[in-house]
Design a protein around this motif. Sequence first.
Motif, PDB file in Angstrom:
ATOM      1  N   ALA A   1      13.891 -13.029  48.162  1.00  0.00           N
ATOM      2  CA  ALA A   1      14.640 -13.317  49.377  1.00  0.00           C
ATOM      3  C   ALA A   1      13.718 -13.659  50.541  1.00  0.00           C
ATOM      4  O   ALA A   1      12.661 -13.034  50.707  1.00  0.00           O
ATOM      5  N   PRO A   2      14.093 -14.620  51.365  1.00  0.00           N
ATOM      6  CA  PRO A   2      13.297 -14.938  52.563  1.00  0.00           C
ATOM      7  C   PRO A   2      13.408 -13.822  53.602  1.00  0.00           C
ATOM      8  O   PRO A   2      14.270 -12.950  53.519  1.00  0.00           O
ATOM      9  N   VAL A   3      12.539 -13.875  54.575  1.00  0.00           N
ATOM     10  CA  VAL A   3      12.632 -12.951  55.708  1.00  0.00           C
ATOM     11  C   VAL A   3      13.913 -13.273  56.468  1.00  0.00           C
ATOM     12  O   VAL A   3      14.237 -14.439  56.697  1.00  0.00           O
TER      13      VAL A   3
ATOM     14  N   GLU B   1      27.772 -19.481  65.817  1.00  0.00           N
ATOM     15  CA  GLU B   1      28.764 -20.115  64.953  1.00  0.00           C
ATOM     16  C   GLU B   1      28.262 -20.178  63.515  1.00  0.00           C
ATOM     17  O   GLU B   1      27.084 -20.473  63.264  1.00  0.00           O
ATOM     18  N   PRO B   2      29.148 -19.929  62.548  1.00  0.00           N
ATOM     19  CA  PRO B   2      28.709 -19.843  61.155  1.00  0.00           C
ATOM     20  C   PRO B   2      28.200 -21.146  60.565  1.00  0.00           C
ATOM     21  O   PRO B   2      27.325 -21.122  59.688  1.00  0.00           O
ATOM     22  N   HIS B   3      28.720 -22.293  61.009  1.00  0.00           N
ATOM     23  CA  HIS B   3      28.253 -23.544  60.421  1.00  0.00           C
ATOM     24  C   HIS B   3      26.774 -23.782  60.744  1.00  0.00           C
ATOM     25  O   HIS B   3      26.059 -24.421  59.968  1.00  0.00           O
ATOM     26  N   VAL B   4      26.309 -23.251  61.875  1.00  0.00           N
ATOM     27  CA  VAL B   4      24.890 -23.399  62.235  1.00  0.00           C
ATOM     28  C   VAL B   4      24.018 -22.586  61.285  1.00  0.00           C
ATOM     29  O   VAL B   4      23.003 -23.077  60.772  1.00  0.00           O
ATOM     30  N   LEU B   5      24.405 -21.342  61.025  1.00  0.00           N
ATOM     31  CA  LEU B   5      23.649 -20.514  60.093  1.00  0.00           C
ATOM     32  C   LEU B   5      23.726 -21.085  58.686  1.00  0.00           C
ATOM     33  O   LEU B   5      22.737 -21.070  57.948  1.00  0.00           O
ATOM     34  N   PHE B   6      24.882 -21.632  58.310  1.00  0.00           N
ATOM     35  CA  PHE B   6      25.005 -22.233  56.987  1.00  0.00           C
ATOM     36  C   PHE B   6      24.020 -23.380  56.812  1.00  0.00           C
ATOM     37  O   PHE B   6      23.346 -23.489  55.780  1.00  0.00           O
ATOM     38  N   GLU B   7      23.923 -24.245  57.821  1.00  0.00           N
ATOM     39  CA  GLU B   7      22.979 -25.361  57.706  1.00  0.00           C
ATOM     40  C   GLU B   7      21.547 -24.846  57.578  1.00  0.00           C
ATOM     41  O   GLU B   7      20.759 -25.374  56.778  1.00  0.00           O
ATOM     42  N   GLN B   8      21.201 -23.815  58.320  1.00  0.00           N
ATOM     43  CA  GLN B   8      19.865 -23.228  58.206  1.00  0.00           C
ATOM     44  C   GLN B   8      19.628 -22.710  56.791  1.00  0.00           C
ATOM     45  O   GLN B   8      18.560 -22.939  56.196  1.00  0.00           O
ATOM     46  N   TRP B   9      20.621 -22.014  56.252  1.00  0.00           N
ATOM     47  CA  TRP B   9      20.452 -21.418  54.924  1.00  0.00           C
ATOM     48  C   TRP B   9      20.395 -22.470  53.818  1.00  0.00           C
ATOM     49  O   TRP B   9      19.579 -22.359  52.902  1.00  0.00           O
ATOM     50  N   VAL B  10      21.256 -23.470  53.863  1.00  0.00           N
ATOM     51  CA  VAL B  10      21.248 -24.453  52.783  1.00  0.00           C
ATOM     52  C   VAL B  10      19.995 -25.324  52.859  1.00  0.00           C
ATOM     53  O   VAL B  10      19.402 -25.679  51.823  1.00  0.00           O
TER      54      VAL B  10
ATOM     55  N   GLY C   1      17.163 -24.232  53.996  1.00  0.00           N
ATOM     56  CA  GLY C   1      16.131 -23.324  53.502  1.00  0.00           C
ATOM     57  C   GLY C   1      16.147 -23.207  51.988  1.00  0.00           C
ATOM     58  O   GLY C   1      15.096 -23.104  51.348  1.00  0.00           O
ATOM     59  N   ALA C   2      17.341 -23.220  51.402  1.00  0.00           N
ATOM     60  CA  ALA C   2      17.451 -23.150  49.942  1.00  0.00           C
ATOM     61  C   ALA C   2      16.827 -24.378  49.290  1.00  0.00           C
ATOM     62  O   ALA C   2      16.076 -24.273  48.306  1.00  0.00           O
ATOM     63  N   VAL C   3      17.108 -25.547  49.840  1.00  0.00           N
ATOM     64  CA  VAL C   3      16.518 -26.778  49.295  1.00  0.00           C
ATOM     65  C   VAL C   3      15.003 -26.753  49.452  1.00  0.00           C
ATOM     66  O   VAL C   3      14.256 -27.108  48.522  1.00  0.00           O
ATOM     67  N   ALA C   4      14.519 -26.317  50.616  1.00  0.00           N
ATOM     68  CA  ALA C   4      13.071 -26.250  50.850  1.00  0.00           C
ATOM     69  C   ALA C   4      12.397 -25.270  49.896  1.00  0.00           C
ATOM     70  O   ALA C   4      11.226 -25.444  49.544  1.00  0.00           O
ATOM     71  N   ALA C   5      13.151 -24.251  49.461  1.00  0.00           N
ATOM     72  CA  ALA C   5      12.588 -23.262  48.532  1.00  0.00           C
ATOM     73  C   ALA C   5      12.692 -23.710  47.078  1.00  0.00           C
ATOM     74  O   ALA C   5      12.284 -22.974  46.175  1.00  0.00           O
TER      75      ALA C   5
ATOM     76  N   VAL D   1      15.607 -24.648  45.439  1.00  0.00           N
ATOM     77  CA  VAL D   1      16.885 -24.379  44.771  1.00  0.00           C
ATOM     78  C   VAL D   1      17.523 -25.712  44.385  1.00  0.00           C
ATOM     79  O   VAL D   1      17.726 -26.580  45.237  1.00  0.00           O
ATOM     80  N   ALA D   2      17.817 -25.869  43.108  1.00  0.00           N
ATOM     81  CA  ALA D   2      18.426 -27.112  42.631  1.00  0.00           C
ATOM     82  C   ALA D   2      19.894 -27.185  43.038  1.00  0.00           C
ATOM     83  O   ALA D   2      20.624 -26.199  42.942  1.00  0.00           O
ATOM     84  N   GLU D   3      20.307 -28.341  43.509  1.00  0.00           N
ATOM     85  CA  GLU D   3      21.712 -28.607  43.836  1.00  0.00           C
ATOM     86  C   GLU D   3      22.310 -27.511  44.716  1.00  0.00           C
ATOM     87  O   GLU D   3      23.402 -26.994  44.465  1.00  0.00           O
ATOM     88  N   ALA D   4      21.611 -27.189  45.786  1.00  0.00           N
ATOM     89  CA  ALA D   4      22.076 -26.137  46.699  1.00  0.00           C
ATOM     90  C   ALA D   4      23.361 -26.528  47.421  1.00  0.00           C
ATOM     91  O   ALA D   4      24.039 -25.667  47.984  1.00  0.00           O
ATOM     92  N   HIS D   5      23.702 -27.804  47.396  1.00  0.00           N
ATOM     93  CA  HIS D   5      24.916 -28.271  48.060  1.00  0.00           C
ATOM     94  C   HIS D   5      26.148 -28.209  47.162  1.00  0.00           C
ATOM     95  O   HIS D   5      27.231 -28.645  47.544  1.00  0.00           O
ATOM     96  N   VAL D   6      25.995 -27.654  45.967  1.00  0.00           N
ATOM     97  CA  VAL D   6      27.126 -27.508  45.050  1.00  0.00           C
ATOM     98  C   VAL D   6      27.809 -26.173  45.317  1.00  0.00           C
ATOM     99  O   VAL D   6      27.153 -25.134  45.443  1.00  0.00           O
ATOM    100  N   ALA D   7      29.136 -26.210  45.401  1.00  0.00           N
ATOM    101  CA  ALA D   7      29.922 -25.013  45.701  1.00  0.00           C
ATOM    102  C   ALA D   7      31.027 -24.843  44.667  1.00  0.00           C
ATOM    103  O   ALA D   7      31.406 -25.792  43.973  1.00  0.00           O
TER     104      ALA D   7
END
Length: 200
Positions: A20-22, A31-40, A42-46, A48-54
């Motif tokens: 897990a990241p710090v 607002e949650p959409h801002v944190l979501f963009e940061q997290w997704v 971050g997932a791609v930068a780390a 994570v394959a196909e992090a945009h799949v839900a």
Amino acid sequence: MTSSSFSAWLRAQPSLAGSAPVLDTATLPDEPHVLFEQWVRGAVAAGVAEAHVATLSTVDADGLPDARALILKDASPRGWAVAGPRASAKAAQLAAHPVAALSFWWQPIVRAVRLRGGMQPATAAEIAADFEARPESARVGLTSADWMLWRLVPTHVEFWQGSPDRRHTRIMYERQGESWHREVRGGETSAPAQGAASRR
């Protein structure tokens, strides 16, 4: 393999095997959409394959849940956008019951996001633009009239970060009118509930 041995086998499988990241809960956005963009991002930068799949979960005509994996098209103050054919099962289910849930799981960084709320159809222009943005091979046999774009407008968004000691962190946003209420639970410390986090 018997049921009991299968259960034992399942229990023996590793879990929370990622890193897990710090997470600094003192600097969370309103607002949650801002944190979501940061997290997704971050997932791609780390890696994570196909992090945009839900996983999109809907309700069928009998009131039973249904789910399928698809690609997220956008996330903004207007909602989380997904798309699909008008002739699909999800389109029929959303027409009858315009509510849904979305969930994301990024195993390598032990993070998940889930949200639920109402589903709203996009405008005809937005639907046409999304259809035209699809690869040519994905448009064969279809027209923009056959396509649909929806936005899930959430009432609840939860960000989850796992910990090997099971002291998982949950960051919860609840819509209160035009505002968001944010609360952090778990982790090293539990932050007190906060008031209206934002207004739009």
